[in-house]
Design a protein around this motif. Structure first.
Motif, PDB file in Angstrom:
ATOM      1  N   VAL A 159      -4.252   6.387   8.221  1.00 36.96           N
ATOM      2  CA  VAL A 159      -5.115   7.473   7.767  1.00 36.96           C
ATOM      3  C   VAL A 159      -5.546   7.313   6.316  1.00 36.96           C
ATOM      4  CG1 VAL A 159      -4.290   9.134   9.453  1.00 36.96           C
ATOM      5  CG2 VAL A 159      -3.137   8.962   7.225  1.00 36.96           C
ATOM      6  N   GLY A 160      -4.965   6.372   5.594  1.00 39.08           N
ATOM      7  CA  GLY A 160      -5.393   6.169   4.214  1.00 39.08           C
ATOM      8  C   GLY A 160      -4.321   5.504   3.375  1.00 39.08           C
ATOM      9  N   ARG A 161      -4.604   5.464   2.085  1.00 40.11           N
ATOM     10  CA  ARG A 161      -3.712   4.812   1.124  1.00 40.11           C
ATOM     11  C   ARG A 161      -3.454   5.768  -0.032  1.00 40.11           C
ATOM     12  NH1 ARG A 161      -4.984  -1.241  -0.293  1.00 40.11           N
ATOM     13  NH2 ARG A 161      -4.005  -1.389   1.744  1.00 40.11           N
ATOM     14  N   ILE A 162      -2.215   5.790  -0.507  1.00 39.73           N
ATOM     15  CA  ILE A 162      -1.858   6.591  -1.675  1.00 39.73           C
ATOM     16  C   ILE A 162      -1.337   5.671  -2.768  1.00 39.73           C
ATOM     17  CG2 ILE A 162      -1.316   8.708  -0.406  1.00 39.73           C
ATOM     18  CD1 ILE A 162       1.691   7.923  -0.758  1.00 39.73           C
ATOM     19  N   PRO A 163      -1.513   6.076  -4.012  1.00 42.73           N
ATOM     20  CA  PRO A 163      -0.931   5.281  -5.098  1.00 42.73           C
ATOM     21  C   PRO A 163       0.579   5.476  -5.131  1.00 42.73           C
ATOM     22  CG  PRO A 163      -2.027   7.239  -5.971  1.00 42.73           C
ATOM     23  CD  PRO A 163      -2.284   7.216  -4.497  1.00 42.73           C
ATOM     24  N   GLY A 164       1.304   4.436  -5.488  1.00 46.50           N
ATOM     25  CA  GLY A 164       2.738   4.559  -5.667  1.00 46.50           C
ATOM     26  C   GLY A 164       3.053   5.254  -6.978  1.00 46.50           C
ATOM     27  N   ASP A 165       4.256   5.787  -7.079  1.00 45.49           N
ATOM     28  CA  ASP A 165       4.715   6.411  -8.315  1.00 45.49           C
ATOM     29  C   ASP A 165       5.391   5.371  -9.192  1.00 45.49           C
ATOM     30  OD1 ASP A 165       3.870   8.971  -7.581  1.00 45.49           O
ATOM     31  OD2 ASP A 165       5.761   9.411  -6.556  1.00 45.49           O
ATOM     32  N   GLU A 166       5.561   5.701 -10.446  1.00 46.46           N
ATOM     33  CA  GLU A 166       6.271   4.814 -11.358  1.00 46.46           C
ATOM     34  C   GLU A 166       7.671   4.552 -10.806  1.00 46.46           C
ATOM     35  OE1 GLU A 166       7.937   4.798 -15.909  1.00 46.46           O
ATOM     36  OE2 GLU A 166       6.145   5.965 -15.462  1.00 46.46           O
ATOM     37  N   GLY A 167       8.054   3.292 -10.770  1.00 43.61           N
ATOM     38  CA  GLY A 167       9.362   2.918 -10.251  1.00 43.61           C
ATOM     39  C   GLY A 167       9.392   2.639  -8.760  1.00 43.61           C
ATOM     40  N   ASP A 168       8.285   2.907  -8.045  1.00 38.79           N
ATOM     41  CA  ASP A 168       8.227   2.614  -6.612  1.00 38.79           C
ATOM     42  C   ASP A 168       8.210   1.105  -6.386  1.00 38.79           C
ATOM     43  OD1 ASP A 168       8.224   5.247  -5.839  1.00 38.79           O
ATOM     44  OD2 ASP A 168       6.102   5.297  -5.266  1.00 38.79           O
ATOM     45  N   TYR A 169       8.588   0.708  -5.200  1.00 38.56           N
ATOM     46  CA  TYR A 169       8.608  -0.706  -4.850  1.00 38.56           C
ATOM     47  C   TYR A 169       7.195  -1.279  -4.787  1.00 38.56           C
ATOM     48  CZ  TYR A 169      10.432  -4.973  -2.835  1.00 38.56           C
ATOM     49  OH  TYR A 169      10.777  -6.283  -2.621  1.00 38.56           O
TER      50      TYR A 169
END
Length: 184
Positions: A159-169
């Motif tokens: 359904v889409g793409r989200i940005p990762g958070d700081e520290g995410d893999y």
């Protein structure tokens, strides 16, 4: 080794917490890393946070007294969910609405390397999702994850793409949705 040798067991968060070391070992084996490496340490931190979330459930797969795989997740809350935050392309407001009982997050599905490709992952998937009362399930993967075609073959829809958070893999994650109940 065949799927016929595997038994599945359902667990709540308290039981899952008591199994943390076995889960961490199974996760590390699934990815071919040492239990103390960063990827495995990040799994431990995620898992510990999720055991107490509403709707948490774990299904474990066992063969010969060894944990050979597992799946777990939790229900998205009605408010303060960051799950859909920044998803592109942006879905409708109706799609994004959470009620506290609408969406179950399939957070982890892991199978030890020796058991991969034998149907354990699909059995875990179906056992976990077949027990859910929510309208839909969701999961997130890395943009180039090898599992994406498998999820699509099981009926998941990107359904889409989200940005990762700081520290995410990953710096970004692809989100998938599956309507429930699961019909195989």
């Amino acid at each position: 080794m065949t799927i016929n040798e595997v038994s599945l067991t359902h667990h709540d968060g308290e039981e899952a917490a008591a199994m943390l070391e076995e889960l961490c070992d199974g996760y590390a084996d699934a990815y071919g890393v040492e239990p103390g490496e960063e990827k495995a340490a990040a799994f431990r931190r995620r898992a510990e946070k999720q055991f107490t979330r509403p709707g948490f459930a774990l299904v474990s797969a066992w063969a010969g007294g060894q944990l050979v795989g597992f799946v777990f997740g939790y229900t998205l809350p009605a408010e303060d969910t960051h799950w859909w935050g920044g998803v592109q392309p942006e879905p409708t407001a109706e799609f994004l609405e959470e009620t506290g009982s609408r969406t179950w997050v399939l957070s982890e599905i892991e199978v030890r390397q020796a058991w991969q490709g034998k149907g354990v992952g699909r059995a875990l998937h179906d056992a976990a999702l077949g027990a859910r009362g929510e309208e839909r399930a969701t999961l997130a993967t890395g943009p180039d994850a090898a599992a994406q075609p498998v999820y699509e073959s099981w009926g998941w829809r990107r359904v889409g793409r989200i940005p990762g958070d700081e520290g995410d893999y990953y710096s970004a994650y692809d989100l998938f949705v599956l309507e429930l109940p699961v019909n195989r």
